[in-house]
Structures are given as structure tokens and as C-alpha cells.
Design a protein around this motif. Structure first.
Motif, short mmCIF file in Angstrom:
data_model
loop_
_atom_site.label_atom_id
_atom_site.label_comp_id
_atom_site.label_asym_id
_atom_site.label_seq_id
_atom_site.Cartn_x
_atom_site.Cartn_y
_atom_site.Cartn_z
N GLN A 134 -20.23 -9.96 -21.72
CA GLN A 134 -21.68 -10.16 -21.75
C GLN A 134 -22.08 -11.13 -20.64
N VAL A 135 -23.01 -10.70 -19.80
CA VAL A 135 -23.47 -11.52 -18.69
C VAL A 135 -24.88 -12.01 -19.02
N GLU A 136 -25.06 -13.33 -18.93
CA GLU A 136 -26.38 -13.89 -19.21
C GLU A 136 -27.30 -13.66 -18.01
#
Length: 58
Positions: A24-26
Motif C-alpha cells: 500500500q502506497v500512501e
């Protein structure tokens, strides 16, 4: 190092992570807002230290 040939047991029960799943990339906006919050807190601490060190008896 040992020169003995020992039989190593390998367990096939472990579960590996799927290669298809990406971490998951913010979003950059979230990271920027977090950075601004941290900067504001550090600035507030710095100013409080300056006030505490200020000599009011000029």
C-alpha cells in the motif's frame, strides 16, 4: 565450517506472500500533511524554548 553432510529438514507448511499484491502506497498529499504537522510541532517546541530562555529583565 563443518565438513559433515547433515540432512536439513525443510518445512513445506509456511505460506509465502503473493507476488501479485503490491504494498500500500500512501498518497503524496497524506505524506505532505504529516510532514507539515511534524514541522509545526517542532517549530512550536523551538519557540517555547526561546520563550523559556528569554531574559525578561532587560
Amino acid at each position: 565450517m563443518s565438513t559433515d553432510k547433515e540432512e536439513l529438514s525443510i518445512e513445506d507448511d509456511f505460506v509465502t506472500a503473493d507476488d501479485d499484491v503490491e504494498p500500500q502506497v500512501e498518497p503524496a498529499k497524506t505524506n505532505l500533511s504529516k510532514r507539515r504537522t511534524i514541522d509545526n510541532l517542532l517549530e512550536e517546541r523551538r519557540l517555547q524554548r526561546q520563550l523559556a530562555d528569554f531574559d525578561y529583565d532587560l
